[in-house]
Design an enzyme around this catalytic site. Structure first.
Site, PDB file in Angstrom:
ATOM      1  N   ASP A  11       0.870  -1.176   0.000  1.00  0.00           N
ATOM      2  CA  ASP A  11       0.000   0.000   0.000  1.00  0.00           C
ATOM      3  C   ASP A  11       0.905   1.223   0.000  1.00  0.00           C
ATOM      4  O   ASP A  11       2.114   1.117   0.217  1.00  0.00           O
ATOM      5  CB  ASP A  11      -0.888  -0.007   1.259  1.00  0.00           C
ATOM      6  N   SER A  12       0.300   2.385  -0.216  1.00  0.00           N
ATOM      7  CA  SER A  12       1.068   3.626  -0.140  1.00  0.00           C
ATOM      8  C   SER A  12       1.556   3.900   1.282  1.00  0.00           C
ATOM      9  O   SER A  12       2.449   4.718   1.469  1.00  0.00           O
ATOM     10  CB  SER A  12       0.192   4.796  -0.578  1.00  0.00           C
ATOM     11  N   CYS A  46      -4.345  -1.603  -1.870  1.00  0.00           N
ATOM     12  CA  CYS A  46      -4.486  -0.170  -2.096  1.00  0.00           C
ATOM     13  C   CYS A  46      -5.479   0.004  -3.243  1.00  0.00           C
ATOM     14  O   CYS A  46      -5.263  -0.544  -4.342  1.00  0.00           O
ATOM     15  CB  CYS A  46      -3.133   0.420  -2.485  1.00  0.00           C
ATOM     16  N   GLU A  75      -2.699   8.840   8.434  1.00  0.00           N
ATOM     17  CA  GLU A  75      -1.255   8.561   8.529  1.00  0.00           C
ATOM     18  C   GLU A  75      -0.638   9.305   9.726  1.00  0.00           C
ATOM     19  O   GLU A  75       0.351   8.869  10.292  1.00  0.00           O
ATOM     20  CB  GLU A  75      -0.525   8.946   7.230  1.00  0.00           C
ATOM     21  N   CYS A 113     -10.984   2.919   0.066  1.00  0.00           N
ATOM     22  CA  CYS A 113      -9.564   3.203   0.332  1.00  0.00           C
ATOM     23  C   CYS A 113      -9.221   2.371   1.555  1.00  0.00           C
ATOM     24  O   CYS A 113      -9.982   2.358   2.533  1.00  0.00           O
ATOM     25  CB  CYS A 113      -9.356   4.691   0.624  1.00  0.00           C
ATOM     26  N   HIS A 139      -7.223   2.768   3.847  1.00  0.00           N
ATOM     27  CA  HIS A 139      -7.042   3.511   5.097  1.00  0.00           C
ATOM     28  C   HIS A 139      -8.371   3.697   5.845  1.00  0.00           C
ATOM     29  O   HIS A 139      -8.378   3.877   7.059  1.00  0.00           O
ATOM     30  CB  HIS A 139      -6.473   4.908   4.824  1.00  0.00           C
TER      31      HIS A 139
HETATM   32  N1  DGL Z   1      -4.752   3.111   0.961  1.00  0.00           N
HETATM   33  C1  DGL Z   1      -4.822   3.684  -0.299  1.00  0.00           C
HETATM   34  C2  DGL Z   1      -6.016   3.333  -1.108  1.00  0.00           C
HETATM   35  O1  DGL Z   1      -6.630   2.327  -0.807  1.00  0.00           O
HETATM   36  C3  DGL Z   1      -4.036   4.843  -0.572  1.00  0.00           C
HETATM   37  C4  DGL Z   1      -4.338   6.130  -0.344  1.00  0.00           C
HETATM   38  C5  DGL Z   1      -3.336   7.170  -0.699  1.00  0.00           C
HETATM   39  O2  DGL Z   1      -2.143   6.946  -0.581  1.00  0.00           O
HETATM   40  O3  DGL Z   1      -3.797   8.242  -1.109  1.00  0.00           O
HETATM   41  O4  DGL Z   1      -6.388   3.989  -2.023  1.00  0.00           O
END
Ligand code: DGL
Length: 279
Positions: free
Chosen positions: A10-11, A73, A154, A187, A189
């Protein structure tokens, strides 16, 4: 049987939200996780940049000899799944959007009013909408980007007024104006703010793709006879920038994981030098 680990990335820390589901459903499986905390967020970047970053990370995971790559992600799943499949034709690559769209199509009654929330890139791609609409045309789908959620998460700004205000800023009109009954956390997150969303909109049914993707992982590993059994590999969590928050969030995310699994799980090894070779 295949005792090699599954590679997740993931990011940042969002993709970690899918790991407890994997541990509960497939406790024999082991994981190498890569969170690109040095370059998060991806969701407001150019697709060409996201493509480059995700190819670098996938290369790294393949060098680590993973048996499967899970794109934990949505932003990368919305834009790069096919690129990564072409890059590694011999490694199964699982995106998070398609299995979730299939579950939505299977589980939602006709005329359900579904809101998709995600990053700018995910929403602009319409990947959820298109995948769902290929399977069902009788659902009402609405989409909105919530770009401030990821940086706040984050930073660990979750259980407080700032996060609640931000959720209301993006979602009040979206939920009420469209009379939504269901929302997809588009997302990885966002499961970390699922409690806030449920508290603010108790009537909303929440669909969490981080849990759904585990079913797809199980199906592919079973079909290919690649489930693990008795592996002595230790789960490893890499971050491209090992922030204090990344470590704290591991505790937060795995709070409900059984103590014995958590001990194994917390035995992670972040070798920053290895990662630096990527850039
Ligand atoms: N967790 C990510 C997603 O599912 C990334 C979000 C990001 O880095 O902007 O899209």
């Amino acid at each position: 049987m295949d005792n090699r680990p599954i590679g997740f990335f993931d990011s940042g820390l969002g993709g970690l939200t899918s790991i407890p589901y994997l541990m509960n459903r497939l406790p024999e499986e082991k994981v190498i996780y890569f969170g690109d905390t040095a370059r998060t967020p991806y969701g407001s970047k150019a697709v060409s940049t996201i493509r480059r970053f995700s190819a670098e990370i996938a290369d790294f995971l393949v060098q680590c000899n993973v048996k499967m790559i899970v794109i934990a992600c949505n932003t990368v799943s919305a834009t790069c799944v096919e690129d990564l499949r072409k890059r590694f034709p011999e490694v199964p690559v699982v995106g998070i959007i398609q299995p979730s769209a299939e579950e939505v199509a299977r589980a939602c009654a006709a005329d359900t009013r579904i809101g998709i929330i995600g990053t700018k890139v995910t929403i602009a791609s319409h990947a959820y909408r298109e995948n769902i609409e290929q399977l069902r045309q009788d659902l009402n789908i609405f989409e909105t980007a919530c770009p401030a959620f990821v940086p706040l998460i984050e930073e660990g700004i979750i259980e407080n007024e700032i996060m609640d205000m931000t959720i209301r800023y993006y979602m009040d009109d979206f939920v009420r104006g469209n009379d939504l009954d269901t929302v997809i956390l588009g997302c990885t997150h966002y499961p970390l703010i699922q409690k806030n969303i449920s508290r603010l909109y108790p009537e909303l049914r929440i669909i969490n793709p981080s849990s759904i993707v585990t079913g797809r992982i199980e199906r592919i590993l079973t079909e290919r006879n690649m489930l693990a059994s008795g592996s002595d590999f230790t789960n490893v969590f890499y971050a491209s920038d090992l922030s204090e928050n990344f470590i704290n969030m591991i505790d937060h995310i795995f709070a409900d994981v059984d103590e014995d699994k958590k001990v194994k799980f917390m035995n992670f090894d972040l070798e920053k030098e290895k990662i630096n070779g990527l850039y």
